[in-house]
Design an enzyme around this catalytic site. Structure first.
Site, PDB file in Angstrom:
ATOM      1  N   THR A  57      -6.902   6.788  12.191  1.00  0.00           N
ATOM      2  CA  THR A  57      -7.305   7.961  11.416  1.00  0.00           C
ATOM      3  C   THR A  57      -7.995   9.048  12.248  1.00  0.00           C
ATOM      4  O   THR A  57      -8.620   8.756  13.274  1.00  0.00           O
ATOM      5  CB  THR A  57      -8.287   7.486  10.307  1.00  0.00           C
ATOM      6  OG1 THR A  57      -8.873   8.617   9.679  1.00  0.00           O
ATOM      7  CG2 THR A  57      -9.418   6.643  10.878  1.00  0.00           C
ATOM      8  N   ASP A  58      -7.930  10.270  11.739  1.00  0.00           N
ATOM      9  CA  ASP A  58      -8.688  11.383  12.323  1.00  0.00           C
ATOM     10  C   ASP A  58     -10.195  11.165  12.184  1.00  0.00           C
ATOM     11  O   ASP A  58     -10.979  11.824  12.879  1.00  0.00           O
ATOM     12  CB  ASP A  58      -8.302  12.701  11.632  1.00  0.00           C
ATOM     13  CG  ASP A  58      -8.585  12.679  10.139  1.00  0.00           C
ATOM     14  OD1 ASP A  58      -8.273  11.658   9.489  1.00  0.00           O
ATOM     15  OD2 ASP A  58      -9.130  13.664   9.607  1.00  0.00           O
ATOM     16  N   GLY A  62       0.826  -1.205   0.000  1.00  0.00           N
ATOM     17  CA  GLY A  62       0.000   0.000   0.000  1.00  0.00           C
ATOM     18  C   GLY A  62       0.862   1.258   0.000  1.00  0.00           C
ATOM     19  O   GLY A  62       2.097   1.195   0.021  1.00  0.00           O
ATOM     20  N   TYR A  67     -16.401   4.038   7.751  1.00  0.00           N
ATOM     21  CA  TYR A  67     -14.934   3.891   7.793  1.00  0.00           C
ATOM     22  C   TYR A  67     -14.421   4.255   9.191  1.00  0.00           C
ATOM     23  O   TYR A  67     -13.650   3.495   9.798  1.00  0.00           O
ATOM     24  CB  TYR A  67     -14.310   4.786   6.721  1.00  0.00           C
ATOM     25  CG  TYR A  67     -12.810   4.895   6.784  1.00  0.00           C
ATOM     26  CD1 TYR A  67     -11.993   3.836   6.393  1.00  0.00           C
ATOM     27  CD2 TYR A  67     -12.190   6.073   7.218  1.00  0.00           C
ATOM     28  CE1 TYR A  67     -10.603   3.944   6.435  1.00  0.00           C
ATOM     29  CE2 TYR A  67     -10.808   6.189   7.261  1.00  0.00           C
ATOM     30  CZ  TYR A  67     -10.016   5.118   6.873  1.00  0.00           C
ATOM     31  OH  TYR A  67      -8.648   5.241   6.924  1.00  0.00           O
ATOM     32  N   TRP A 109      -5.166  12.639   5.945  1.00  0.00           N
ATOM     33  CA  TRP A 109      -4.953  13.235   4.617  1.00  0.00           C
ATOM     34  C   TRP A 109      -3.622  12.787   4.003  1.00  0.00           C
ATOM     35  O   TRP A 109      -2.790  13.610   3.620  1.00  0.00           O
ATOM     36  CB  TRP A 109      -5.013  14.763   4.715  1.00  0.00           C
ATOM     37  CG  TRP A 109      -6.347  15.339   5.039  1.00  0.00           C
ATOM     38  CD1 TRP A 109      -7.388  14.742   5.692  1.00  0.00           C
ATOM     39  CD2 TRP A 109      -6.798  16.684   4.747  1.00  0.00           C
ATOM     40  NE1 TRP A 109      -8.442  15.624   5.823  1.00  0.00           N
ATOM     41  CE2 TRP A 109      -8.102  16.811   5.259  1.00  0.00           C
ATOM     42  CE3 TRP A 109      -6.216  17.778   4.121  1.00  0.00           C
ATOM     43  CZ2 TRP A 109      -8.845  17.990   5.152  1.00  0.00           C
ATOM     44  CZ3 TRP A 109      -6.940  18.963   4.016  1.00  0.00           C
ATOM     45  CH2 TRP A 109      -8.245  19.053   4.521  1.00  0.00           C
ATOM     46  N   ALA A 125      -5.593  -2.012   5.305  1.00  0.00           N
ATOM     47  CA  ALA A 125      -6.916  -1.477   5.643  1.00  0.00           C
ATOM     48  C   ALA A 125      -7.787  -1.448   4.397  1.00  0.00           C
ATOM     49  O   ALA A 125      -7.276  -1.546   3.277  1.00  0.00           O
ATOM     50  CB  ALA A 125      -6.781  -0.060   6.207  1.00  0.00           C
ATOM     51  N   ASP A 132      -4.089 -12.735   4.846  1.00  0.00           N
ATOM     52  CA  ASP A 132      -5.406 -12.084   4.817  1.00  0.00           C
ATOM     53  C   ASP A 132      -5.780 -11.832   6.269  1.00  0.00           C
ATOM     54  O   ASP A 132      -6.116 -12.770   7.002  1.00  0.00           O
ATOM     55  CB  ASP A 132      -6.438 -12.981   4.122  1.00  0.00           C
ATOM     56  CG  ASP A 132      -7.819 -12.339   4.100  1.00  0.00           C
ATOM     57  OD1 ASP A 132      -7.973 -11.232   4.677  1.00  0.00           O
ATOM     58  OD2 ASP A 132      -8.747 -12.940   3.528  1.00  0.00           O
TER      59      ASP A 132
HETATM   60  N1  LIG Z   1      -4.983   7.320   2.888  1.00  0.00           N
HETATM   61  C1  LIG Z   1      -5.294   8.214   3.825  1.00  0.00           C
HETATM   62  O1  LIG Z   1      -5.565   9.396   3.537  1.00  0.00           O
HETATM   63  C2  LIG Z   1      -5.330   7.805   5.277  1.00  0.00           C
HETATM   64  C3  LIG Z   1      -5.692   8.768   6.241  1.00  0.00           C
HETATM   65  C4  LIG Z   1      -5.701   8.392   7.593  1.00  0.00           C
HETATM   66  C5  LIG Z   1      -5.350   7.104   7.961  1.00  0.00           C
HETATM   67  N2  LIG Z   1      -5.028   6.176   7.000  1.00  0.00           N
HETATM   68  C6  LIG Z   1      -4.660   4.830   7.425  1.00  0.00           C
HETATM   69  O2  LIG Z   1      -3.299   4.615   7.065  1.00  0.00           O
HETATM   70  C7  LIG Z   1      -3.085   3.217   6.771  1.00  0.00           C
HETATM   71  C8  LIG Z   1      -2.406   3.098   5.418  1.00  0.00           C
HETATM   72  O3  LIG Z   1      -3.235   3.694   4.429  1.00  0.00           O
HETATM   73  P1  LIG Z   1      -2.856   3.656   2.871  1.00  0.00           P
HETATM   74  O4  LIG Z   1      -3.521   4.823   2.235  1.00  0.00           O
HETATM   75  O5  LIG Z   1      -1.394   3.422   2.716  1.00  0.00           O
HETATM   76  O6  LIG Z   1      -3.658   2.337   2.434  1.00  0.00           O
HETATM   77  P2  LIG Z   1      -3.657   1.563   1.026  1.00  0.00           P
HETATM   78  O7  LIG Z   1      -2.743   2.242   0.056  1.00  0.00           O
HETATM   79  O8  LIG Z   1      -5.085   1.352   0.665  1.00  0.00           O
HETATM   80  O9  LIG Z   1      -2.968   0.180   1.403  1.00  0.00           O
HETATM   81  C9  LIG Z   1      -3.615  -0.795   2.163  1.00  0.00           C
HETATM   82  C10 LIG Z   1      -3.032  -2.148   1.778  1.00  0.00           C
HETATM   83  O10 LIG Z   1      -3.691  -3.157   2.565  1.00  0.00           O
HETATM   84  C11 LIG Z   1      -4.030  -4.238   1.703  1.00  0.00           C
HETATM   85  N3  LIG Z   1      -5.141  -5.006   2.261  1.00  0.00           N
HETATM   86  C12 LIG Z   1      -6.476  -4.756   2.149  1.00  0.00           C
HETATM   87  N4  LIG Z   1      -7.179  -5.720   2.755  1.00  0.00           N
HETATM   88  C13 LIG Z   1      -6.285  -6.596   3.283  1.00  0.00           C
HETATM   89  C14 LIG Z   1      -6.406  -7.814   4.016  1.00  0.00           C
HETATM   90  N5  LIG Z   1      -7.606  -8.334   4.319  1.00  0.00           N
HETATM   91  N6  LIG Z   1      -5.275  -8.454   4.398  1.00  0.00           N
HETATM   92  C15 LIG Z   1      -4.064  -7.969   4.059  1.00  0.00           C
HETATM   93  N7  LIG Z   1      -3.872  -6.829   3.357  1.00  0.00           N
HETATM   94  C16 LIG Z   1      -4.978  -6.144   2.966  1.00  0.00           C
HETATM   95  C17 LIG Z   1      -4.402  -3.540   0.407  1.00  0.00           C
HETATM   96  O11 LIG Z   1      -4.444  -4.451  -0.668  1.00  0.00           O
HETATM   97  P3  LIG Z   1      -5.485  -4.124  -1.895  1.00  0.00           P
HETATM   98  O12 LIG Z   1      -5.027  -2.820  -2.465  1.00  0.00           O
HETATM   99  O13 LIG Z   1      -5.314  -5.301  -2.793  1.00  0.00           O
HETATM  100  O14 LIG Z   1      -6.854  -4.027  -1.277  1.00  0.00           O
HETATM  101  C18 LIG Z   1      -3.281  -2.507   0.302  1.00  0.00           C
HETATM  102  O15 LIG Z   1      -2.105  -3.051  -0.278  1.00  0.00           O
HETATM  103  C19 LIG Z   1      -4.470   2.573   6.872  1.00  0.00           C
HETATM  104  O16 LIG Z   1      -4.623   2.026   8.144  1.00  0.00           O
HETATM  105  C20 LIG Z   1      -5.439   3.741   6.723  1.00  0.00           C
HETATM  106  O17 LIG Z   1      -6.671   3.477   7.366  1.00  0.00           O
HETATM  107  C21 LIG Z   1      -5.005   6.511   5.669  1.00  0.00           C
END
Ligand SMILES: NC(=O)c1ccc[n+]([C@@H]2O[C@H](COP(=O)([O-])OP(=O)(O)OC[C@H]3O[C@@H](n4cnc5c(N)ncnc54)[C@H](OP(=O)(O)O)[C@@H]3O)[C@@H](O)[C@H]2O)c1
Length: 277
Positions: A97-98, A9, A121, A145, A56, A32
């Site tokens: 997350t916020d 991710g 979410y 963000w 996530a 998984d």
């Molecule tokens: N993005 C934001 O703005 C944001 C803001 C606040 C907090 N966060 C938190 O920060 C963290 C990282 O976010 P990110 O944006 O880097 O997320 P991301 O790019 O969506 O990466 C999440 C990774 O988890 C994998 N995944 C999904 N379901 C899974 C499962 N059941 N078992 C194992 N792996 C699984 C996804 O695979 P697939 O792509 O194949 O589904 C993806 O590779 C998360 O906890 C998110 O909630 C993100």
């Protein structure tokens, strides 16, 4: 060894490169987290000292229509990770997350402020935070963000739109802190090195609206795009969003000495790296 779950991710990939040789990464092809057996097998086989969960279901609007998947990945998945890490005496770092907050406080949120999510979410991520506590050796890092070089994100969306359009309309009534995944990964490492436990907030410093962020992206990258304002109500997305959800990061700074750079500096560095890539 540090095991990064969700290593493919946006955050996971930057964390992997920052940790370097002592990192091992797994993603959905190898683990998984919604499956206790799969999670326990991977963790008890690899026996890491710490697991950082970046996996996530992050599609905020998608979570509204697939509540079951949101709760399974963001809620139960974390319980499985907590149980498996507890079994081998490893620490669990969980990224949250916020969106666990409703944005009504009117000033930056501190770690012990009461959560009150507005959308599925946020509810599922809050369930994940509670489930992380199955392992007493847990660390929860809330952020917001995010953007980074290895995922779909607001900066890349704006740059793609800016290449085609001279005017865009972007919401100006949601306030937060855009955060570069490299800076968040550095904060996670600083917390780990300092043996921190419990809940921490980590984001780039300062704040802006999405409209202000878009304007800065075009200013810093030299696109002559006018960014007109609109309200969240006008945008009418399926999931409700908190309007003011900046995170107070003083606990992170106090306990680790690591102070994330301002969001504007981070954006400049991100764009410079992107250009050089
Ligand atoms: N993005 C934001 O703005 C944001 C803001 C606040 C907090 N966060 C938190 O920060 C963290 C990282 O976010 P990110 O944006 O880097 O997320 P991301 O790019 O969506 O990466 C999440 C990774 O988890 C994998 N995944 C999904 N379901 C899974 C499962 N059941 N078992 C194992 N792996 C699984 C996804 O695979 P697939 O792509 O194949 O589904 C993806 O590779 C998360 O906890 C998110 O909630 C993100």
């Amino acid at each position: 060894m540090i095991l990064v779950v969700g290593a493919d991710g946006m955050l996971g990939r930057d964390l992997m490169s920052l940790v370097g040789d002592s990192a091992r990464g797994v993603d959905i092809g190898e683990i998984d987290i919604t499956d206790l057996e799969s999670t326990t097998r991977v963790i008890t086989t690899l026996k890491p000292e710490a697991v950082v969960n970046c996996a996530a279901y992050t599609d905020v609007d998608g979570c509204e229509s697939d509540v079951e998947k949101a709760m399974q990945v963001n809620g139960e998945g974390v319980a499985h990770l907590a149980m498996a890490t507890r079994e081998i005496g490893a620490r669990l770092v969980h990224v949250s997350t916020d969106y666990v907050f409703d944005g009504a406080k009117g000033s930056p949120y501190q770690e012990d402020d009461s959560p009150h999510p507005l959308n599925v979410y946020g509810e599922s991520k809050l369930a994940g935070e509670m489930n992380a506590a199955f392992n007493p050796e847990h660390l929860i890092v809330r952020t917001q963000w995010l953007y980074g070089h290895h995922g779909k994100n607001f900066v890349e969306t704006m740059l793609a739109l800016g290449a085609e359009k001279s005017q865009l309309t972007v919401v100006d009534d949601q306030i937060g802190s855009p955060t570069w995944t490299i800076d968040l990964a550095s904060a996670v490492m600083a917390l780990l090195k300092n043996g921190c436990r419990g809940v921490y907030h980590a984001a780039n410093q300062g704040f802006c609206s999405w409209n202000g962020f878009a304007t800065a992206i075009f200013e810093e990258s030299g696109f002559p795009v006018r960014v007109a304002p609109m309200t969240t109500e006008q945008l009418n997305r399926p999931a409700r969003r908190p309007l003011y959800s900046t995170l107070d990061c003083s606990k992170l700074i106090r306990d680790t000495g690591f102070c994330p750079q301002s969001w504007r500096e981070a954006l400049k560095h991100y764009l410079a790296q992107r250009k050089g890539a």
